[in-house]
Scaffold this active site. Sequence first.
Site, PDB file in Angstrom:
ATOM      1  N   HIS A  92      40.774  -2.525 -15.151  1.00 56.24           N
ATOM      2  CA  HIS A  92      41.175  -3.360 -14.012  1.00 56.24           C
ATOM      3  C   HIS A  92      42.525  -4.025 -14.318  1.00 56.24           C
ATOM      4  O   HIS A  92      42.766  -4.448 -15.453  1.00 56.24           O
ATOM      5  CB  HIS A  92      40.114  -4.419 -13.719  1.00 56.24           C
ATOM      6  CG  HIS A  92      40.371  -5.109 -12.413  1.00 56.24           C
ATOM      7  ND1 HIS A  92      41.287  -6.129 -12.289  1.00 56.24           N
ATOM      8  CD2 HIS A  92      39.875  -4.888 -11.172  1.00 56.24           C
ATOM      9  CE1 HIS A  92      41.334  -6.511 -11.018  1.00 56.24           C
ATOM     10  NE2 HIS A  92      40.483  -5.771 -10.324  1.00 56.24           N
ATOM     11  N   GLU A 158      43.681   1.121  -7.169  1.00 57.01           N
ATOM     12  CA  GLU A 158      43.890  -0.270  -6.768  1.00 57.01           C
ATOM     13  C   GLU A 158      45.355  -0.658  -6.975  1.00 57.01           C
ATOM     14  O   GLU A 158      45.741  -1.083  -8.085  1.00 57.01           O
ATOM     15  CB  GLU A 158      43.030  -1.199  -7.619  1.00 57.01           C
ATOM     16  CG  GLU A 158      41.553  -1.032  -7.407  1.00 57.01           C
ATOM     17  CD  GLU A 158      40.835  -2.351  -7.649  1.00 57.01           C
ATOM     18  OE1 GLU A 158      40.140  -2.810  -6.738  1.00 57.01           O
ATOM     19  OE2 GLU A 158      40.986  -2.930  -8.736  1.00 57.01           O
TER      20      GLU A 158
HETATM   21  P1  PGA Z   1      40.558  -7.984  -3.666  1.00 55.22           P
HETATM   22  O1  PGA Z   1      40.306  -7.571  -5.181  1.00 55.22           O
HETATM   23  O2  PGA Z   1      39.553  -7.263  -2.820  1.00 55.22           O
HETATM   24  O3  PGA Z   1      40.392  -9.478  -3.644  1.00 55.22           O
HETATM   25  O4  PGA Z   1      41.954  -7.566  -3.323  1.00 55.22           O
HETATM   26  C1  PGA Z   1      40.049  -6.235  -5.528  1.00 55.22           C
HETATM   27  C2  PGA Z   1      39.929  -6.074  -7.012  1.00 55.22           C
HETATM   28  O5  PGA Z   1      40.606  -6.798  -7.768  1.00 55.22           O
HETATM   29  O6  PGA Z   1      39.166  -5.212  -7.485  1.00 55.22           O
END
Ligand code: PGA
Length: 233
Positions: A92, A158
């Site tokens: 992450h 992401e």
């Molecule tokens: P968010 O976070 O939905 O608040 O943008 C996603 C994540 O960090 O996995």
Amino acid sequence: MIFAANFKSNHSRASFKEYAGILGDFWSEFDKKDDEIIIFPPFSAFCGCALNGKNISLGAQNFYPADNGAFTGEICADMLSEFGINSVLVGHSERRALGEDDEFVRAKFEFAKAKLWRVVLCVGEDDIVHMNGNTCEFLESQLEGIDLAYEKLIIAYEPIWAIGTGKSAKPEIIAEILEFLSLKTKAPLLYGGSVNASNIAMITQIPHCTGVLVGSASWQVQSFIELIKASKA
Ligand code: PGA
């Protein structure tokens, strides 16, 4: 669809117990078909939580790649297995920002693979890489050395610039990146970055999108339930 919820450092043991009760009741009535929920709460919330049921489970946001040992402050495999945890988040961007480099991400992946855990591997570029149009190259480097044929691998795309900003990536960008990833792996592909009840229906329509990794919109149980319902609208 996979609905993965990353609580980050939110929810106490008590508040998650309440959350899990409400979500569990909703989920038991929900017409699931191929749907699944994986909640990644803080470690402390594993204890005393009754989230059992079909296609709903808990995962760990983090772990140190060892069974146990002298790793002050870390949670290892022995501690996770006590709670029956066998899904983990790896890579992450918030962990990477704290110093986890690609080499450590690979070490965590290899360890998790040896444990036969399900790995949600997060990849994603920052705004500079995005603006320079180098996203695919960058993702390629993050995936180097990762066994993309591992059968319990899930990849979450992401983009860092979309995380926690309230502005998800445009569908055409998500589509382009998921297409790129789909040529490299048969692993389920998730999108994460400001997913909410208003954009979920559009996101789940994107080719190759098998689910979402949700942060802020999952922290309140009603918000997460609305998001799941809206995905079917
Ligand atoms: P968010 O976070 O939905 O608040 O943008 C996603 C994540 O960090 O996995």
